[in-house]
Write an enzyme that holds these catalytic residues in place. Sequence first.
Site, mmCIF file in Angstrom:
data_model
loop_
_atom_site.group_PDB
_atom_site.id
_atom_site.type_symbol
_atom_site.label_atom_id
_atom_site.label_comp_id
_atom_site.label_asym_id
_atom_site.label_seq_id
_atom_site.Cartn_x
_atom_site.Cartn_y
_atom_site.Cartn_z
ATOM 1 N N CYS A 1 0.687 -1.189 -0.256
ATOM 2 C CA CYS A 1 0.005 0.053 -0.083
ATOM 3 C C CYS A 1 0.698 1.089 0.025
ATOM 4 O O CYS A 1 0.665 1.979 -1.003
ATOM 5 C CB CYS A 1 -0.791 0.015 1.095
ATOM 6 S SG CYS A 1 -2.202 -1.379 1.241
HETATM 7 N N1 LIG Z 1 -2.919 -5.748 2.026
HETATM 8 C C1 LIG Z 1 -3.429 -4.681 2.817
HETATM 9 O O1 LIG Z 1 -3.142 -4.407 4.033
HETATM 10 C C2 LIG Z 1 -4.608 -3.813 2.048
HETATM 11 C C3 LIG Z 1 -5.095 -2.715 3.030
HETATM 12 C C4 LIG Z 1 -6.092 -1.985 2.496
HETATM 13 C C5 LIG Z 1 -6.466 -1.972 1.082
HETATM 14 N N2 LIG Z 1 -5.687 -2.847 0.297
HETATM 15 C C6 LIG Z 1 -6.223 -2.669 -1.084
HETATM 16 O O2 LIG Z 1 -6.975 -4.061 -1.474
HETATM 17 C C7 LIG Z 1 -6.835 -4.486 -2.624
HETATM 18 C C8 LIG Z 1 -6.372 -6.179 -2.498
HETATM 19 O O3 LIG Z 1 -5.120 -6.224 -1.846
HETATM 20 P P1 LIG Z 1 -4.655 -7.491 -0.979
HETATM 21 O O4 LIG Z 1 -3.666 -7.364 0.050
HETATM 22 O O5 LIG Z 1 -5.732 -8.301 -0.423
HETATM 23 O O6 LIG Z 1 -4.124 -8.396 -2.262
HETATM 24 P P2 LIG Z 1 -3.874 -9.815 -2.475
HETATM 25 O O7 LIG Z 1 -2.798 -10.021 -3.516
HETATM 26 O O8 LIG Z 1 -3.578 -10.383 -0.944
HETATM 27 O O9 LIG Z 1 -5.172 -10.517 -2.935
HETATM 28 C C9 LIG Z 1 -5.714 -10.152 -4.191
HETATM 29 C C10 LIG Z 1 -6.450 -11.376 -4.747
HETATM 30 O O10 LIG Z 1 -6.933 -11.425 -5.895
HETATM 31 C C11 LIG Z 1 -6.841 -12.420 -6.726
HETATM 32 N N3 LIG Z 1 -7.197 -11.834 -8.108
HETATM 33 C C12 LIG Z 1 -6.462 -11.511 -8.697
HETATM 34 N N4 LIG Z 1 -6.712 -11.167 -10.282
HETATM 35 C C13 LIG Z 1 -8.132 -11.619 -10.127
HETATM 36 C C14 LIG Z 1 -9.078 -11.689 -10.890
HETATM 37 N N5 LIG Z 1 -9.332 -11.140 -12.157
HETATM 38 N N6 LIG Z 1 -10.259 -12.536 -10.594
HETATM 39 C C15 LIG Z 1 -10.466 -12.996 -9.242
HETATM 40 N N7 LIG Z 1 -9.309 -12.997 -8.207
HETATM 41 C C16 LIG Z 1 -8.149 -12.207 -8.794
HETATM 42 C C17 LIG Z 1 -5.466 -13.024 -6.470
HETATM 43 O O11 LIG Z 1 -5.005 -14.219 -6.836
HETATM 44 C C18 LIG Z 1 -5.112 -12.691 -4.808
HETATM 45 O O12 LIG Z 1 -5.642 -13.858 -4.296
HETATM 46 C C19 LIG Z 1 -5.502 -3.531 -3.190
HETATM 47 O O13 LIG Z 1 -6.254 -2.579 -3.935
HETATM 48 C C20 LIG Z 1 -4.723 -3.212 -1.938
HETATM 49 O O14 LIG Z 1 -4.228 -2.053 -2.422
HETATM 50 C C21 LIG Z 1 -4.805 -3.891 0.755
#
Ligand SMILES: NC(=O)c1ccc[n+]([C@@H]2O[C@H](COP(=O)([O-])OP(=O)(O)OC[C@H]3O[C@@H](n4cnc5c(N)ncnc54)[C@H](O)[C@@H]3O)[C@@H](O)[C@H]2O)c1
Length: 447
Positions: A284
């Site tokens: 992030c």
């Molecule tokens: N990790 C954090 O602490 C956090 C906190 C707040 C916001 N975010 C935001 O949330 C979003 C997700 O982050 P995350 O950390 O959960 O990511 P992550 O990589 O842990 O999880 C994302 C998941 O999406 C799946 N994916 C990718 N493309 C896909 C598709 N087309 N169809 C279905 N599944 C798909 C991936 O396989 C993965 O399992 C991002 O935008 C991030 O910036 C993350």
Amino acid sequence: MGPRAARLPASTALARLAKRITRRTARIGVIGLGYVGLPLAVEFAKEGFSVTGIDLDLARIAGVNRARSYIPDVASEDLRRLRRANRLRATTSFETLGRQDAVIICVPTPLRKTREPDMSYILSATKEIARRVRRGQLIVLESTTYPGTTEEVVLPALEAGGLKVGKDFSLVFSPERIDPGNPNYTTRTIPKVIGGVTPQCTRLATALYGSVIQQTIPVASSKVAEMVKLLENTFRAVNIGLVNEVARICHRLGIDVWEVIDAARTKPFGFMPFYPGPGIGGHCIPSDPMYLAWKVRVHGSEARFIELATQINSGMPEYVVERVARALSDRRKALNGSRVLLLGLAYKKDVNDLRDSPAFDVARVLSERGARVSYHDPCVPSVILNGARQTSHPLTAATLRHAECVVILTNHSQVDYDLVLRQARLIVDTRNQYGALARRPGHVVRL
Ligand SMILES: NC(=O)c1ccc[n+]([C@@H]2O[C@H](COP(=O)([O-])OP(=O)(O)OC[C@H]3O[C@@H](n4cnc5c(N)ncnc54)[C@H](O)[C@@H]3O)[C@@H](O)[C@H]2O)c1
């Protein structure tokens, strides 16, 4: 605002969904079962909703369906209970989207090599929804992205088939604010900001989230909600940049920056402590402000604070190496040829997340300058470091004595820092791990 306080929509299809939310009979689809999507899916399922997670990663699908959690903040026991109650399931098939009442997008939003937003994940998830969107559905984007994404990218794709937002379906942006590894604030207890494309969209999503999250914060539009998230993370990146610069200034002036921050934080208002370190990491803080900077550039302007903070923060690994070289040189040793043991590779304490960790830049610069780099990280058993696979060295007296310098990059709780203090010949401490010692021995150098 709770579900009862929300004024619910008049249109028949949308009113039906409102009723299904109140009765917990709404079906919820979550696209992307990662750090954000899985905890959210679990909260909805715990509340009684029927939840289907969709992901492309077969290991994650199997993890959910076999109740083996891969996200530290989600207990396998919870998955087991929800699987048994048939309230949670995972699949790779997007066919299920048509059957869902609400669909929440939680896919990654990384940067391209050019440091521009990589929108491919949002685009592909949106395409799958657009093929199946139907009357009465509520679509929510949770992935962090630049202001305007919901209205400029997602909305046209969803309306392409002839349905109209606010009348036939609802569309909302609601940013995720979780802090993985933080036991004090969870998906359920962190207030949820919600901005719909129309006021009706906001009301419906507020009813949905209000059923599982303690406090909801409706805002005027999806753009406002997108900007809220970017303000929060830009605020962190800029303040970390400021304190990193202050650390360098204090070092030049012979002032202890850690003592300065500890004293400054006694002010009961108007100050919030941030701490210096080897740089910023994770999915992030390094990336999110770049989404905003890109959008501002498209509008012919520049986000100067973001550019400056990025420049300062990304210069920290090099600065840490400079401090290591100086500390060795003060002991009549050269960095070139020295063995340097890095303590902690993950980007933050007590997590195993290596995404964008500045430890990799520290390792690279050390190696470019001729140091022989190894590491210990209790959360990272093995990793590719400087192009070669390395395993975490056990933290023994022999390992510590063998290194000319030990550099604390991330201070995980499970490390025996007394042992490190007793056995290491030289310690460069970028996290103030030894700040609390009454008298710091001469072989500990702090940022
Ligand atoms: N990790 C954090 O602490 C956090 C906190 C707040 C916001 N975010 C935001 O949330 C979003 C997700 O982050 P995350 O950390 O959960 O990511 P992550 O990589 O842990 O999880 C994302 C998941 O999406 C799946 N994916 C990718 N493309 C896909 C598709 N087309 N169809 C279905 N599944 C798909 C991936 O396989 C993965 O399992 C991002 O935008 C991030 O910036 C993350």
